[in-house]
Scaffold this active site. Structure first.
Site, mmCIF file in Angstrom:
data_model
loop_
_atom_site.group_PDB
_atom_site.id
_atom_site.type_symbol
_atom_site.label_atom_id
_atom_site.label_comp_id
_atom_site.label_asym_id
_atom_site.label_seq_id
_atom_site.Cartn_x
_atom_site.Cartn_y
_atom_site.Cartn_z
ATOM 1 N N GLU A 43 0.875 -1.186 0.000
ATOM 2 C CA GLU A 43 0.000 0.000 0.000
ATOM 3 C C GLU A 43 0.910 1.234 0.000
ATOM 4 O O GLU A 43 1.881 1.291 0.740
ATOM 5 C CB GLU A 43 -0.892 -0.064 1.256
ATOM 6 C CG GLU A 43 -1.626 1.190 1.634
ATOM 7 C CD GLU A 43 -2.633 1.680 0.593
ATOM 8 O OE1 GLU A 43 -3.527 0.915 0.184
ATOM 9 O OE2 GLU A 43 -2.502 2.859 0.184
ATOM 10 N N ASP A 100 -5.934 -4.202 -6.124
ATOM 11 C CA ASP A 100 -7.064 -3.531 -5.469
ATOM 12 C C ASP A 100 -6.734 -2.050 -5.392
ATOM 13 O O ASP A 100 -6.564 -1.481 -4.317
ATOM 14 C CB ASP A 100 -7.255 -4.139 -4.067
ATOM 15 C CG ASP A 100 -8.426 -3.519 -3.337
ATOM 16 O OD1 ASP A 100 -9.182 -2.749 -3.958
ATOM 17 O OD2 ASP A 100 -8.570 -3.792 -2.134
HETATM 18 N N1 SPD Z 1 -14.010 4.027 -7.871
HETATM 19 C C1 SPD Z 1 -13.412 3.294 -6.829
HETATM 20 C C2 SPD Z 1 -12.501 2.214 -7.263
HETATM 21 C C3 SPD Z 1 -11.812 1.741 -6.063
HETATM 22 C C4 SPD Z 1 -11.338 0.387 -6.119
HETATM 23 N N2 SPD Z 1 -10.612 0.028 -4.927
HETATM 24 C C5 SPD Z 1 -11.323 0.197 -3.734
HETATM 25 C C6 SPD Z 1 -10.544 -0.237 -2.558
HETATM 26 C C7 SPD Z 1 -11.339 -1.139 -1.699
HETATM 27 N N3 SPD Z 1 -10.510 -2.085 -1.043
#
Ligand code: SPD
Length: 288
Positions: A107, A158
């Protein structure tokens, strides 16, 4: 109605996606603005730089679809890489598989993790104290570039929507690097934006993954409060035997643990590609 309540909107292409609630956190990290809202109907909600990331009541629509189609495909699930995922929801779903030995969660913004642990405890839950989860604060692209060949069973992306600091996570170069660090029978899973409100980038992700991997497929479903609602997740691999097959021994246990995802849901969602997206991807492929 409590007078302290605030409407918070994600504004995207002349539309607004809003939630009413009390602001618990408003913080500028060195990467982005982080807001956590106590909403009236969706529990707590996380907004990064004006975009909804997750809500207590809506997050399973997203996290279960990102993780399970990929992980039930694998015969061996030992090492997983999560790029992004600072709220902990993706890690929580991966840790349901007892065979998982190690998860590297990469992250870029430590503040997202710190605030999620404190205010969004329903999302990460016990994942944060699970010894199999290793947190790394750095740029996802660099992490992938520096990882060994044939190392991970699954790479799960993610990430947030494309922006100055996440653009490189949507590039063909990045997907090529992901393929290099995946084991030969490994699988990639990525959130692939909306075929409606982020159509261009959605098409680009699908086309790039088709180019880099032998097999790819996209699931379409719904995520409350993401722009336009309709969302997508794309899976890719070079190995047919492990691609969206039912290889995991205890699929029933995983199904029973989920609020949204199950095998029927997955089968339907894999057939939900809108016609206009099918056509544009064909045109795109024939252009090459
Ligand atoms: N438009 C939002 C896209 C976000 C995708 N990731 C969200 C993180 C959740 N773990």
């Amino acid at each position: 109605m409590n007078n302290d309540q605030t409407w918070l909107d994600e504004k995207h292409k002349n539309s607004r996606y809003g939630l009413l609630g009390n602001i618990l956190v408003k913080h500028q990290s060195n990467i982005q603005e982080i807001i956590i809202l106590e909403t009236n109907n969706y529990g707590r909600a996380l907004m990064l730089n004006g975009c909804w990331m997750t809500t207590d009541q809506g997050e399973k629509y997203y996290h279960e679809c990102l993780v399970h189609p990929a992980l039930i495909s694998l015969k061996n699930i030992s090492k997983i890489l999560i790029i992004g995922g600072g709220d902990g929801g993706t890690a929580r779903e991966c840790l349901k598989y007892k065979e998982v030995k190690n998860i590297d969660l990469v992250e870029i913004d430590v503040e997202v993790i710190n605030l999620s642990k404190k205010y969004l405890e329903n999302i990460g839950g016990s994942a944060w104290s699970d010894e199999r989860l290793k947190i790394n604060i750095c740029d996802g692209f660099q992490w992938v570039k520096n990882s060994l060949d044939n190392f991970y069973d699954a790479v799960i992306i993610d990430c947030s929507d494309p922006s100055d600091f996440s653009n490189n996570l949507f590039s063909t170069e990045f997907y090529t690097q992901c393929k290099r660090i995946l084991k030969k029978d490994g699988i990639l899973s990525t959130q692939s934006e909306s075929p409606e409100s982020f159509k261009d980038i959605h098409l680009e992700i699908c086309a790039s993954l088709q180019k880099v991997f032998k097999y790819s497929a996209t699931m379409y479903s719904f995520v409350p409060f993401y722009p336009s609602g309709i969302w997508s997740w794309t899976f890719a691999s070079d190995y047919a035997d492990n691609f969206l097959k039912q290889n995991y021994k205890e699929i029933k246990t995983i199904e029973n643990s989920c609020d949204i995802w199950n095998l029927n849901f997955q089968e339907g969602a894999l057939k939900m590609r809108p016609n206009k997206i099918i056509r544009e991807l064909l045109i795109n492929r024939n252009d090459k």
